[in-house]
Design a protein around this motif. Sequence first.
Motif, short mmCIF file in Angstrom:
data_model
loop_
_atom_site.label_atom_id
_atom_site.label_comp_id
_atom_site.label_asym_id
_atom_site.label_seq_id
_atom_site.Cartn_x
_atom_site.Cartn_y
_atom_site.Cartn_z
N LEU A 24 30.21 12.97 28.51
CA LEU A 24 29.31 14.12 28.22
C LEU A 24 28.19 14.56 29.55
O LEU A 24 27.69 15.50 29.86
CB LEU A 24 29.01 13.71 26.70
CG LEU A 24 29.79 14.00 25.64
CD1 LEU A 24 29.43 13.76 24.25
CD2 LEU A 24 30.64 15.67 25.90
N PHE A 33 30.72 19.84 25.06
CA PHE A 33 29.74 19.45 23.97
C PHE A 33 29.79 19.45 22.54
O PHE A 33 29.45 19.08 21.10
CB PHE A 33 28.19 20.25 23.96
CG PHE A 33 27.63 19.29 25.24
CD1 PHE A 33 27.38 18.08 25.80
CD2 PHE A 33 26.92 20.24 26.18
CE1 PHE A 33 26.99 17.82 26.88
CE2 PHE A 33 27.02 19.19 27.58
CZ PHE A 33 26.72 18.00 27.68
N ALA A 63 26.05 12.87 21.17
CA ALA A 63 27.06 15.26 21.60
C ALA A 63 25.57 15.69 21.73
O ALA A 63 24.86 16.23 22.43
CB ALA A 63 27.52 15.67 21.08
#
Length: 738
Positions: A24, A33, A63
Amino acid sequence: MTGSRSDLRVVPAALAVWAAAAALSHAAPPWAFGAALSGAVVLALGWRRPVLAFPAAALVVVAVTCGWRVTAVEASPVTALAERGTTVRAEVQVRQDGRVYRAPSGPGTVVPVMVRVVEARGRTWEVRVRATAFVEGSQSLVTGTRLAVRAELAPADGRDEAAVLRVREWRSVGSGPWWWRWSEVVRDGVRDGVDHRDDQAAALVPALVAGDETGLSDRTREEFAATGLTHLLAVSGANLTIVLGIVLLGLKAVGASRRVVLAAGALTVVAFVLVARPEPSVLRAAVMGSVALAGLLVGRTGAGLRALAWSVIALVVLDPWLATSAGFVLSVCATAGIIALAPPLARRLRWLPGPLATAVAVPIAAHLACLPVVTSLSGEVSLVAVFANVVVAPAVAPATVAGLVAGLLDLVWAPVASVPGTVAWGAASVIVAVARVGASVPGASVAWPWPWWTLLPLVPALGVALWWLVRRPALTVGVTLGLLVAIVRTPTPGWPPRDVVVVACDVGQGDGFVVPTGPGEAIVVDVGQEPGPIDRCLTELGVERIPLLVLTHGDADHVEGWRGAVRGREVEVLADGPSGGPGVPAARRVRLLSGSTLQVGDVRLEVLWPRTDAERVPPEARNDVSVVLRATVRGHRVLFTGDLGEEAQRGLGRLHPDLAADVLKVAHHGSADQWPGLVERVAPTVALIGVGADNPHGHPTGAALDELASHGVSVWRTDTSGTVAVVDRNGRLVVSAR
């Protein structure tokens, strides 16, 4: 057993969180995300089993952290100003101590900063975004310092930073919070405790105690890298363990209560981070120490893997960009290897005395666990790492403890600090000597020709083989002695060949060529980007003296490996062109321009290019002012063309109608920027291309290879053939490669 298995469920959770943070923070598109967050929430709500719910909850937090950080950077006015290349005035705070780097244009300092205020085009913004600043010269910029700067902004390389600042003017406007000022006083005390000794051993002590590498030379860093001792220069869990051990054992010895011991331990962890600076390995060590202290507080002794897993989760949640930081990855891998592999390996070595079995098992476990990561960073596999770590192990703790005591005493009574400082220096001298000797042996490390991930299945296989081997003492000793002999005297049957005309050294993506001029000496033309490959090539060729070192132009892939070329060798003359190069130690330095000639032994050199003697050459113009040499060796001509592009090659052809040579060093690693008429004018028999395997530039290009093939030229490339020697055999050129 059930409780133990339940406690260890944090390990797969840590691996999942680590992988998610890596993806991420660096590679995922913005919609990832939301997808990761939605999937994790669904998983957490849909499954009641803690083994799934816990990792899901951690993924949610990662996240959110990634999304928030990226959004904040993208929305920042600093990012928009950087995209336009705006020159601004700003107030920044130094996040980590500045690090000095050396470039062909001179020294500079790179500083991670937090931008607080930015002013441009009559507007002022108060912000809080990360950036990286580049300052000319060797500047001492310490953590916490506030600076007012005038800088040119450029887009950042990472998604967690808003800009790169090319600082034109700066001045200090504050020294930061008191805790950073206090930590710098302690670091100064450690340095002053050994300042009565002026050598690399004295410079190593602050690195061991506080991660302060400023006094270490490039040569020492390279020697530590070659011998697998680099981890000593980055403060890690071992350093924290030593310092905590001193504090906690001392308090227990005077009968301090458990609460006092825990409080002192917590304060030690905080002080450790402040003094050693918040580097990834330091943060990991601090978090792991905090987890261990928390375990003591609740009356349970946490397992090592569980503590490590918690530290990974905590750190990547706080800063997902740590997940792909080299220091963080190495630190975690080394710790995991030591925790999981060292104890059973030590038990397997029970035929050795207990302390010696542990001293052998720990570096083997750490080296195996870190092998793929180290290879991905250096492209080499160190063969002396385990031996070097075993030898220096007894010296690390005394150097660290005595250095810390010297630093603290310096704050109270400076004259007395030299006593423990001398003890620390003596222990550090052992470590430096081991690194120097280990790096000097021919087989200290070997280049790994395949991608780093090919080691992932190989490492477990090596572990299994080692597990089988160490139960057989006689065989283990025999294999160890055989490996030592191979390292100290690397077998090279048939190498170097006789009657060499020129050698193309395998230095990766770069150039490094050698023209022998007599027994033990040679002309060297360019040195590649890393010191290890050119050093190995010269060692294998038996080169002990360099009467002439030529740097064709100032690009890193031609000049940055110079420390390897001069390691243990005397350079009589350093020659370069208008684009200059690093300050290589040499008896004298000359500038090469078209029309010059040189004679080294029986080798005659003609300088054919460049014509200009400009004082300053911009980086984008360096290739076309490369020094072009034609060497006559054993009656054969060799044309070295540097990184000359097509237009400059045409200019060379106009200036010199006769470019005939038997061997052509193909310009710019076989890029597409070639003049088709050059091969016809040179009419070589052999073409040499210095190029790295799987390089991102696509070198050599199909067009360049086709042009050579169309003229019947025999092409030899270092990426596919390794080091290549062109040899004279009764007046005829033949090629030998290894």
